[in-house]
Write an enzyme that holds these catalytic residues in place. Structure first.
Site, PDB file in Angstrom:
ATOM      1  N   THR A  12      61.760 -91.924   6.713  1.00 44.71           N
ATOM      2  CA  THR A  12      60.913 -91.895   5.509  1.00 44.71           C
ATOM      3  C   THR A  12      59.446 -92.160   5.877  1.00 44.71           C
ATOM      4  OG1 THR A  12      61.282 -94.226   4.939  1.00 44.71           O
ATOM      5  CG2 THR A  12      62.804 -92.616   3.985  1.00 44.71           C
ATOM      6  N   ASN A  13      59.216 -93.018   6.865  1.00 44.28           N
ATOM      7  CA  ASN A  13      57.831 -93.246   7.301  1.00 44.28           C
ATOM      8  C   ASN A  13      57.261 -92.005   7.980  1.00 44.28           C
ATOM      9  OD1 ASN A  13      56.711 -96.138   6.911  1.00 44.28           O
ATOM     10  ND2 ASN A  13      58.870 -96.425   7.428  1.00 44.28           N
ATOM     11  N   LYS A  64      66.489 -95.304  32.427  1.00 41.70           N
ATOM     12  CA  LYS A  64      65.528 -95.321  31.326  1.00 41.70           C
ATOM     13  C   LYS A  64      64.228 -94.628  31.761  1.00 41.70           C
ATOM     14  CE  LYS A  64      63.340 -98.368  28.041  1.00 41.70           C
ATOM     15  NZ  LYS A  64      63.718 -99.259  26.986  1.00 41.70           N
ATOM     16  N   HIS A 108      56.543-102.555  11.599  1.00 47.11           N
ATOM     17  CA  HIS A 108      57.687-103.477  11.565  1.00 47.11           C
ATOM     18  C   HIS A 108      57.770-104.119  10.186  1.00 47.11           C
ATOM     19  CE1 HIS A 108      60.772-106.051  13.246  1.00 47.11           C
ATOM     20  NE2 HIS A 108      60.210-107.047  12.583  1.00 47.11           N
TER      21      HIS A 108
HETATM   22  C1  GAR Z   1      61.139 -99.089   8.714  1.00 42.96           C
HETATM   23  O1  GAR Z   1      61.293-100.042   7.686  1.00 42.96           O
HETATM   24  C2  GAR Z   1      60.454 -99.715   9.914  1.00 42.96           C
HETATM   25  O2  GAR Z   1      59.525-100.702   9.555  1.00 42.96           O
HETATM   26  C3  GAR Z   1      61.615-100.292  10.662  1.00 42.96           C
HETATM   27  O3  GAR Z   1      62.624 -99.325  10.552  1.00 42.96           O
HETATM   28  C4  GAR Z   1      62.507 -98.683   9.276  1.00 42.96           C
HETATM   29  C5  GAR Z   1      62.609 -97.188   9.488  1.00 42.96           C
HETATM   30  O4  GAR Z   1      62.724 -96.541   8.253  1.00 42.96           O
HETATM   31  N1  GAR Z   1      61.281-100.554  12.021  1.00 42.96           N
HETATM   32  C6  GAR Z   1      61.745-101.588  12.712  1.00 42.96           C
HETATM   33  O5  GAR Z   1      62.537-102.396  12.266  1.00 42.96           O
HETATM   34  C7  GAR Z   1      61.178-101.692  14.112  1.00 42.96           C
HETATM   35  N2  GAR Z   1      61.507-102.936  14.728  1.00 42.96           N
HETATM   36  P1  GAR Z   1      62.490 -94.961   8.140  1.00 42.96           P
HETATM   37  O6  GAR Z   1      63.380 -94.309   9.218  1.00 42.96           O
HETATM   38  O7  GAR Z   1      62.956 -94.615   6.770  1.00 42.96           O
HETATM   39  O8  GAR Z   1      61.037 -94.690   8.368  1.00 42.96           O
END
Ligand code: GAR
Length: 193
Positions: A12-13, A64, A108
């Site tokens: 979503t981001n 990796k 985050h």
């Molecule tokens: C988001 O809330 C981001 O902040 C978090 O994963 C989610 C991804 O959502 N990231 C972490 O926790 C990183 N440590 P999305 O796939 O819907 O963008």
């Protein structure tokens, strides 16, 4: 500015950034989406936006370093100059960090240094804190430890559940990430003048 977004999940981001990049709000081209999860929903979102996608499964590499070298090669081929991690659930190793040092940021869902790592929203909820939020930071070798660029607070109300809290946090993320990327890009532009 050609940017790549790394995501492992729903995306979503990534979608909020791709949408913003189609407007004046974000003067960047999302030139590549990178995922380590072939079945992640972000794959579908990228193709809907006609953004090329690199699916790179770490299980197919012996180390990796080899996995990250493949990604670095593709980033260079695509002339990517900046990386936004958006729910990319892997630590960045030295191969990628050294190739893009100071040019990788992460979002985050907590006010770092509180609640780093997995399930930051659940961690904050369990801890019964009244305020949590969102952090955007530069990426270093640690887990959610790099220099903080910006933060926005989100209040946890008594009626909130993990679910409603997640929705509130994501709403903030979808505004804050594109606008912060634009600020960073403007700053890089000023420094390069
Ligand atoms: C988001 O809330 C981001 O902040 C978090 O994963 C989610 C991804 O959502 N990231 C972490 O926790 C990183 N440590 P999305 O796939 O819907 O963008």
């Amino acid at each position: 500015m050609r940017i790549a977004i790394f995501a492992s999940g729903s995306g979503t981001n990534a979608e909020a950034i791709m949408n913003a990049a189609k407007t004046e709000n974000l003067k960047a081209e999302v030139a590549l989406i990178v995922t380590d999860k072939p079945k992640a929903k972000v794959v579908e979102r990228a193709s809907r936006h006609n953004v090329p996608i690199l699916i790179c499964d770490p299980k197919q590499f012996e180390t990796k370093a080899a996995y990250e070298q493949e990604i670095v090669n593709e980033l260079q081929k695509n002339e990517i100059s900046f990386i936004a991690l958006a729910g990319y659930m892997r630590l960045i190793g030295p191969t990628l960090l050294n190739a893009f040092r100071g040019r990788i940021v992460n979002i985050h869902p907590s006010l770092l240094p509180s609640f780093p790592g997995l399930d930051a929203i659940g961690q904050a909820f369990q801890a019964k804190v009244k305020i949590t939020g969102v952090t955007i930071h530069y990426v270093d070798e640690g887990m959610d430890t790099g220099l903080i660029i910006t933060q926005e607070a989100v209040r946890i109300e008594v009626e909130d559940t993990v679910d409603t809290l997640q929705k509130k946090i994501q709403k903030v993320e979808h505004q804050l990430y594109p606008s912060t990327l634009q600020t960073i890009i403007e700053e890089i532009g000023r420094l390069n003048k």
